[in-house]
Design an enzyme around this catalytic site. Sequence first.
Site, mmCIF file in Angstrom:
data_model
loop_
_atom_site.group_PDB
_atom_site.id
_atom_site.type_symbol
_atom_site.label_atom_id
_atom_site.label_comp_id
_atom_site.label_asym_id
_atom_site.label_seq_id
_atom_site.Cartn_x
_atom_site.Cartn_y
_atom_site.Cartn_z
ATOM 1 N N LYS A 1 0.569 4.910 6.745
ATOM 2 C CA LYS A 1 -0.006 5.594 5.708
ATOM 3 C C LYS A 1 0.524 7.140 5.898
ATOM 4 C CE LYS A 1 -2.794 2.153 4.792
ATOM 5 N NZ LYS A 1 -2.427 1.060 4.116
ATOM 6 N N SER B 1 0.768 -1.057 -0.075
ATOM 7 C CA SER B 1 -0.037 -0.132 -0.016
ATOM 8 C C SER B 1 0.751 1.381 0.086
ATOM 9 C CB SER B 1 -0.773 0.075 1.244
ATOM 10 O OG SER B 1 -0.339 0.141 2.271
#
Length: 168
Positions: A81, A34
Amino acid sequence: MGLPPFLRNVLIGIPIGITYLDTVGYVARVEGISMQPALNPNLEEVDYVYLNRWAIRGYKIERGDIISFSSPKFPKQKLIKRIVGVPGDIVNTIGYKTEFVQVPEGHCWVEGDHTGHSMDSNTFGPISLGLVTAKATCIVWPPSRWQVLNPMIREHRIPLNILRSSVA
């Protein structure tokens, strides 16, 4: 009769070590794709990052920082993230329930760098700053990838209010 030196050192060292890990930081393995290409750019080598707990004291985070936080959907799961929006920013979402979101006070908008391959704010919305556990400050393994992780946002993900003010 005192404690043997080894036992005394262990009894002193363990609390100091735990305090360091809880307050200052620790090294963590980055799983998945990701955050490609910033982290784990190829599947043969897995990146390990230093997660700096000290750096988020007072919630001192900014756009472009890579952070670790507890998942709002699965609290035992830790995610890594990039912060795309901070309180007050207007973010153009990708597949969220509304096209635009203004990040509320006490929250941030996070996304994986590998758009479409990430469980992030486009899935669960803005996250509370209280869920943030650390800031990833550098890649510590493998040696070929040693580097400081500087804040950056890809141009097409810059919040709309920032884009407007830089054009004006």
